[in-house]
Design an enzyme around this catalytic site. Structure first.
Site, PDB file in Angstrom:
ATOM      1  N   ASP A  82       0.845  -1.197   0.000  1.00 20.53           N
ATOM      2  CA  ASP A  82       0.000   0.000   0.000  1.00 20.53           C
ATOM      3  C   ASP A  82       0.880   1.247   0.000  1.00 20.53           C
ATOM      4  O   ASP A  82       1.895   1.307   0.696  1.00 20.53           O
ATOM      5  CB  ASP A  82      -0.897  -0.011   1.240  1.00 20.53           C
ATOM      6  N   HIS A  83       0.498   2.232  -0.789  1.00 23.49           N
ATOM      7  CA  HIS A  83       1.219   3.503  -0.854  1.00 23.49           C
ATOM      8  C   HIS A  83       2.710   3.305  -1.120  1.00 23.49           C
ATOM      9  O   HIS A  83       3.565   3.694  -0.310  1.00 23.49           O
ATOM     10  CB  HIS A  83       1.021   4.327   0.419  1.00 23.49           C
ATOM     11  N   HIS A 174      -7.787   9.770   5.375  1.00 24.86           N
ATOM     12  CA  HIS A 174      -6.969   8.842   6.147  1.00 24.86           C
ATOM     13  C   HIS A 174      -6.983   9.198   7.641  1.00 24.86           C
ATOM     14  O   HIS A 174      -7.134  10.364   8.016  1.00 24.86           O
ATOM     15  CB  HIS A 174      -5.508   8.907   5.693  1.00 24.86           C
ATOM     16  N   SER A 205     -12.010   3.782   7.483  1.00 27.89           N
ATOM     17  CA  SER A 205     -12.425   3.849   8.889  1.00 27.89           C
ATOM     18  C   SER A 205     -13.333   5.040   9.152  1.00 27.89           C
ATOM     19  O   SER A 205     -14.139   5.019  10.086  1.00 27.89           O
ATOM     20  CB  SER A 205     -11.200   3.928   9.807  1.00 27.89           C
ATOM     21  N   THR A 228      -7.263   2.444  10.750  1.00 30.81           N
ATOM     22  CA  THR A 228      -7.414   3.128  12.035  1.00 30.81           C
ATOM     23  C   THR A 228      -8.438   2.444  12.930  1.00 30.81           C
ATOM     24  O   THR A 228      -8.216   2.259  14.137  1.00 30.81           O
ATOM     25  CB  THR A 228      -7.806   4.603  11.810  1.00 30.81           C
TER      26      THR A 228
END
Length: 274
Positions: A82-83, A174, A205, A228
């Protein structure tokens, strides 16, 4: 079951009107809980190693850990970087057993984002690995603000990048510790009108469960990234155990206490995406 690329599990989700969860993994206990939850629900799961996780644990270790769990699982498991902020971040994942990588070019001019994503897609697809890209910028609670996805830019990205899925910014944020009602459905519909590929919402989240369910059923969003919400469960369960057992000092005993509550929350999330 063996590890599978992201495209393999997103195609039926998009076709049949449900979504999958990309669970952010920070350690062994998280990963075990998420795979157990997937097996309990009979649904595929996406294990995600983000920048923080990769800074703490080397990618070769994470790759072997994810693949080990995938090999033992009775459901499809996607092993996802991810990322990845550089092509090399993503190549490291490809080289060490990940079946899906996200190149995050959201801070780049759209032409450069497309060029780099397309270059990566060529390499990744040759290795049987899926690619997720991002257009627009998903901001952070108490941090950088978002830039909504531009329909003209995402239409071009959809045509030219070769990405298997596209992360978009439509009010999702985020590190949101409380669910909010910030999704702009008009902005999402404008994106859907000019794209063909599965869509991804980071910052899951912060999206209420009823909204996630609606998006899964009524839109082309078929992957929610969720971290999160589960980190909060981890922290609450660990603090509770330590507060009730101040004499305990064994690390393994302490961390094992976090698996059942994280598994239960992951089950609830997975069941809420159909």
């Amino acid at each position: 079951m063996t590890a599978v690329p992201l495209s393999e599990v997103l195609a039926p989700a998009a076709r049949e009107g449900y979504a999958l969860a990309g669970f952010v993994v920070l350690g062994w206990e998280d990963a075990v809980a998420f795979v157990e939850a997937a097996e309990e629900t009979g649904r595929p799961v996406i294990l995600q190693a983000g920048p923080g996780c990769r800074a703490h644990t080397p990618v070769p270790v994470l790759g072997r850990m994810f693949r080990h769990l995938a090999d033992q699982a009775s459901v499809p498991v996607v092993c996802h970087i991810d990322h990845g902020y550089t092509i090399d971040d993503c190549r490291a994942g490809i080289d060490h057993g990940f079946t899906s990588v996200m190149f995050d070019g959201s801070r780049l001019p759209i032409s450069e984002n497309i060029e780099l994503t397309a270059r990566l897609a060529g390499e990744a697809h040759a290795a049987g690995v899926s690619v997720e890209g991002e257009v627009g910028f998903v901001g952070y609670a108490q941090g950088e603000t978002s830039a909504f996805t531009d329909p003209d830019e995402v239409a071009r990205f959809d045509r030219e990048s070769g990405a298997d899925a596209i992360a978009v910014s439509v009010g999702n944020v985020h590190l949101q510790t409380e669910a909010t009602g910030g999704i702009d459905f008009d902005a999402l519909r404008a994106i859907e009108a000019v794209t063909t590929r599965p869509l991804v919402l980071h910052g899951g989240s912060g999206i209420p469960s009823e909204t996630r369910r609606r998006l899964a059923r009524e839109s082309r969003v078929c992957k929610f990234n969720i971290g999160t919400e589960l980190r909060q469960v981890f922290a609450r369960s660990l603090r509770g155990f330590l507060n009730e057992n101040p004499e305990k000092f064994d690390r393994i005993e302490m961390l094992k206490q976090t698996i059942p509550p994280m598994r239960a929350q992951a089950v609830e999330i997975l069941n809420g995406l159909s």
